[in-house]
Design a protein around this motif. Sequence first.
Motif, PDB file in Angstrom:
ATOM      1  N   PRO A 132       0.828  -1.214   0.000  1.00 45.40           N
ATOM      2  CA  PRO A 132       0.000   0.000   0.000  1.00 45.40           C
ATOM      3  C   PRO A 132       0.859   1.260   0.000  1.00 45.40           C
ATOM      4  O   PRO A 132       0.888   2.029   0.971  1.00 45.40           O
ATOM      5  N   ILE A 133       1.581   1.471  -1.091  1.00 45.40           N
ATOM      6  CA  ILE A 133       2.399   2.661  -1.258  1.00 45.40           C
ATOM      7  C   ILE A 133       2.051   3.312  -2.591  1.00 45.40           C
ATOM      8  O   ILE A 133       1.480   2.681  -3.472  1.00 45.40           O
ATOM      9  N   SER A 134       2.435   4.562  -2.747  1.00 47.12           N
ATOM     10  CA  SER A 134       1.883   5.394  -3.824  1.00 47.12           C
ATOM     11  C   SER A 134       2.611   5.304  -5.153  1.00 47.12           C
ATOM     12  O   SER A 134       2.126   5.820  -6.163  1.00 47.12           O
ATOM     13  N   ASP A 135       3.789   4.689  -5.208  1.00 48.06           N
ATOM     14  CA  ASP A 135       4.693   4.864  -6.351  1.00 48.06           C
ATOM     15  C   ASP A 135       4.107   4.444  -7.691  1.00 48.06           C
ATOM     16  O   ASP A 135       4.332   5.106  -8.709  1.00 48.06           O
ATOM     17  N   GLN A 136       3.373   3.332  -7.731  1.00 44.78           N
ATOM     18  CA  GLN A 136       2.883   2.849  -9.027  1.00 44.78           C
ATOM     19  C   GLN A 136       1.640   3.617  -9.485  1.00 44.78           C
ATOM     20  O   GLN A 136       1.453   3.835 -10.689  1.00 44.78           O
ATOM     21  N   VAL A 137       0.841   4.074  -8.530  1.00 45.83           N
ATOM     22  CA  VAL A 137      -0.264   4.983  -8.881  1.00 45.83           C
ATOM     23  C   VAL A 137       0.311   6.305  -9.382  1.00 45.83           C
ATOM     24  O   VAL A 137      -0.149   6.865 -10.383  1.00 45.83           O
ATOM     25  N   PHE A 138       1.329   6.792  -8.686  1.00 51.80           N
ATOM     26  CA  PHE A 138       1.995   8.024  -9.113  1.00 51.80           C
ATOM     27  C   PHE A 138       2.576   7.886 -10.522  1.00 51.80           C
ATOM     28  O   PHE A 138       2.494   8.810 -11.329  1.00 51.80           O
ATOM     29  N   THR A 139       3.152   6.720 -10.818  1.00 45.59           N
ATOM     30  CA  THR A 139       3.746   6.496 -12.149  1.00 45.59           C
ATOM     31  C   THR A 139       2.723   6.706 -13.249  1.00 45.59           C
ATOM     32  O   THR A 139       3.009   7.361 -14.260  1.00 45.59           O
ATOM     33  N   LEU A 140       1.517   6.175 -13.062  1.00 39.64           N
ATOM     34  CA  LEU A 140       0.468   6.368 -14.068  1.00 39.64           C
ATOM     35  C   LEU A 140       0.094   7.835 -14.200  1.00 39.64           C
ATOM     36  O   LEU A 140       0.005   8.371 -15.315  1.00 39.64           O
ATOM     37  N   ALA A 176       7.062  14.630  -5.789  1.00 41.63           N
ATOM     38  CA  ALA A 176       7.978  14.566  -6.940  1.00 41.63           C
ATOM     39  C   ALA A 176       7.281  14.887  -8.252  1.00 41.63           C
ATOM     40  O   ALA A 176       7.947  15.163  -9.253  1.00 41.63           O
ATOM     41  N   GLY A 177       5.950  14.892  -8.269  1.00 43.39           N
ATOM     42  CA  GLY A 177       5.209  15.263  -9.470  1.00 43.39           C
ATOM     43  C   GLY A 177       5.503  16.680  -9.928  1.00 43.39           C
ATOM     44  O   GLY A 177       5.257  17.039 -11.084  1.00 43.39           O
ATOM     45  N   ILE A 178       6.071  17.486  -9.026  1.00 46.93           N
ATOM     46  CA  ILE A 178       6.421  18.861  -9.377  1.00 46.93           C
ATOM     47  C   ILE A 178       7.455  18.894 -10.493  1.00 46.93           C
ATOM     48  O   ILE A 178       7.643  19.919 -11.172  1.00 46.93           O
ATOM     49  N   ALA A 179       8.139  17.763 -10.748  1.00 46.53           N
ATOM     50  CA  ALA A 179       9.129  17.683 -11.831  1.00 46.53           C
ATOM     51  C   ALA A 179       8.519  18.013 -13.185  1.00 46.53           C
ATOM     52  O   ALA A 179       9.231  18.428 -14.109  1.00 46.53           O
ATOM     53  N   ILE A 180       7.216  17.859 -13.319  1.00 48.15           N
ATOM     54  CA  ILE A 180       6.536  18.161 -14.582  1.00 48.15           C
ATOM     55  C   ILE A 180       6.691  19.635 -14.942  1.00 48.15           C
ATOM     56  O   ILE A 180       6.868  19.985 -16.117  1.00 48.15           O
ATOM     57  N   VAL A 181       6.654  20.512 -13.937  1.00 53.07           N
ATOM     58  CA  VAL A 181       6.670  21.967 -14.191  1.00 53.07           C
ATOM     59  C   VAL A 181       8.016  22.429 -14.755  1.00 53.07           C
ATOM     60  O   VAL A 181       8.054  23.003 -15.853  1.00 53.07           O
ATOM     61  N   PRO A 182       9.154  22.196 -14.065  1.00 53.18           N
ATOM     62  CA  PRO A 182      10.429  22.622 -14.673  1.00 53.18           C
ATOM     63  C   PRO A 182      10.742  21.862 -15.955  1.00 53.18           C
ATOM     64  O   PRO A 182      11.361  22.422 -16.873  1.00 53.18           O
ATOM     65  N   GLY A 183      10.297  20.602 -16.045  1.00 53.79           N
ATOM     66  CA  GLY A 183      10.502  19.841 -17.279  1.00 53.79           C
ATOM     67  C   GLY A 183       9.817  20.509 -18.457  1.00 53.79           C
ATOM     68  O   GLY A 183      10.376  20.597 -19.556  1.00 53.79           O
ATOM     69  N   MET A 184       8.613  21.002 -18.203  1.00 57.92           N
ATOM     70  CA  MET A 184       7.838  21.697 -19.246  1.00 57.92           C
ATOM     71  C   MET A 184       8.531  23.005 -19.652  1.00 57.92           C
ATOM     72  O   MET A 184       8.656  23.314 -20.846  1.00 57.92           O
ATOM     73  N   VAL A 185       9.020  23.744 -18.675  1.00 55.41           N
ATOM     74  CA  VAL A 185       9.683  25.022 -18.945  1.00 55.41           C
ATOM     75  C   VAL A 185      10.952  24.802 -19.772  1.00 55.41           C
ATOM     76  O   VAL A 185      11.190  25.484 -20.779  1.00 55.41           O
ATOM     77  N   ILE A 186      11.783  23.825 -19.357  1.00 57.98           N
ATOM     78  CA  ILE A 186      13.030  23.553 -20.080  1.00 57.98           C
ATOM     79  C   ILE A 186      12.730  23.076 -21.503  1.00 57.98           C
ATOM     80  O   ILE A 186      13.419  23.449 -22.461  1.00 57.98           O
ATOM     81  N   PHE A 331      12.041   4.398  -5.749  1.00 56.07           N
ATOM     82  CA  PHE A 331      11.855   5.707  -6.367  1.00 56.07           C
ATOM     83  C   PHE A 331      12.164   5.678  -7.864  1.00 56.07           C
ATOM     84  O   PHE A 331      11.889   6.632  -8.587  1.00 56.07           O
ATOM     85  N   LEU A 332      12.757   4.569  -8.335  1.00 50.08           N
ATOM     86  CA  LEU A 332      13.005   4.404  -9.767  1.00 50.08           C
ATOM     87  C   LEU A 332      11.762   3.942 -10.527  1.00 50.08           C
ATOM     88  O   LEU A 332      11.759   3.934 -11.759  1.00 50.08           O
ATOM     89  N   ILE A 333      10.714   3.529  -9.816  1.00 50.29           N
ATOM     90  CA  ILE A 333       9.533   2.942 -10.467  1.00 50.29           C
ATOM     91  C   ILE A 333       9.007   3.794 -11.629  1.00 50.29           C
ATOM     92  O   ILE A 333       8.735   3.252 -12.711  1.00 50.29           O
ATOM     93  N   PRO A 334       8.879   5.130 -11.488  1.00 43.49           N
ATOM     94  CA  PRO A 334       8.373   5.915 -12.628  1.00 43.49           C
ATOM     95  C   PRO A 334       9.282   5.910 -13.852  1.00 43.49           C
ATOM     96  O   PRO A 334       8.805   6.128 -14.967  1.00 43.49           O
TER      97      PRO A 334
END
Length: 432
Positions: A132-140, A176-186, A331-334
């Motif tokens: 019951p941890i979030s990593d694989q739901v987060f990956t999707l 860690a989902g915040i990575a989407i924002v700087p990724g989008m900017v770059i 943490f490598l799951i995604p």
Amino acid sequence: MVTAVNHQNNKTNKLALGLFCVVMFLVLLNIFTPLRLITDGIRYLNILEYFKGGLGENSVAAHDVLPHGYPWLLFLFDKLHLPFPVAITTVNIFCVLLASHLLTKLLPVDSKLAFYSLVLLSFINIKHFTMPISDQVFTLLFVASIYLWSKFCSGQRYYIISALVLTAAAIFVRTAGIAIVPGMVIYLIYNNRAKLAGRKILIGGITIILLAAIAVFLIKLSILEAKIGYLNQLNLGTMIKAPSSIIGRLQLHFKELGEMVLNIPYSKLTGNIKVGGFDTAEYLLIVLGAVTLYIAARAVVKLKLMGTLAFWVFLVYLIMIFLWPFYDSRFLIPVIPVFIYLLYTYIIEFIKSRYIKIIPLLVYISLGFLSLAYSDAISLSKTFFINHYGADPALTEKYRIHLEDLKLNTGKRPVYNINDNNVLFLLEKYDH
């Protein structure tokens, strides 16, 4: 000639289908597992209990720094009266499958079924399907957000609402989902670099803003660390004062990458190849991890992926992992599907030697099936579970008590207090 090629393709497709069916069958056997708890799983369930009123405002769960997105999903399972081990395992498996499918829409994958099989055979995924941890739901959520933003950037502007919603959901499930924002900017800067090159005033302004932001961040670092759990755990102050400490962090994460590509955890490898007092496995995995990163970089260049949004977002996420001062391969799951795509596409398309093509695949698949067999045994045999699950004797003893309690009639089972016997309380309530 065409007939021979078609025959070979049909044979390959049948092999891929056969592999996928066998892998899926063995993976799905894990829905029969007892509820598998680790530290973060216990924390998530305690947050769920806090939502339900079982823990008060002064409890640890009430002030836990974990994002609350995943406990709300557990809350939904509870309201629907779903058996937690079945619901958690099923959702985790299909989140990884759907994330892999969406990735095939972002990257050109020749055999989708073979790709799905390789992702499902990762020992890291196998280990965490049942928890019951979030990593694989987060990956999707993470991959789906990248997919929707890619659609938006390609001119399909109506995707913006769904992209924003899923990005917010990804951050709500894991910071860690915040990575989407700087990724989008770059990504936007990189793809518009030719236009920006002629606008020196704009570039100067952006540079000044970035330098000012970095200066403020460094000056206010202690205040930010006190307010943001992730920054506090990063321990950036130590890294700034002793830059050489980054070498230790890199070694940790090269080791994780080595585990991922060899498809075996360090704990299972070290006892088999230790030479005297020399920890052969440690250095083997670190070197293998460094080589993995090098091959992945070469694959990115050869496949011309630097112009894609996916590359920049995953790169930012990977940098976040490499800054993390703790060892934890989950943490490598995604990024597991991405590395599998890069490594095995590079091996198949750009390496001529048949042995170099086949041997890494055979090792990875063989060890994946070994992990699956081990996980299935833990899921299907309570005796095997007690003897092999986890490395914490105290937790094992609690499972032993819980499994003995399950043999009693419901009315005769002990009643545990959430504060005094937290793990036994959670097992009694959610392991059914």
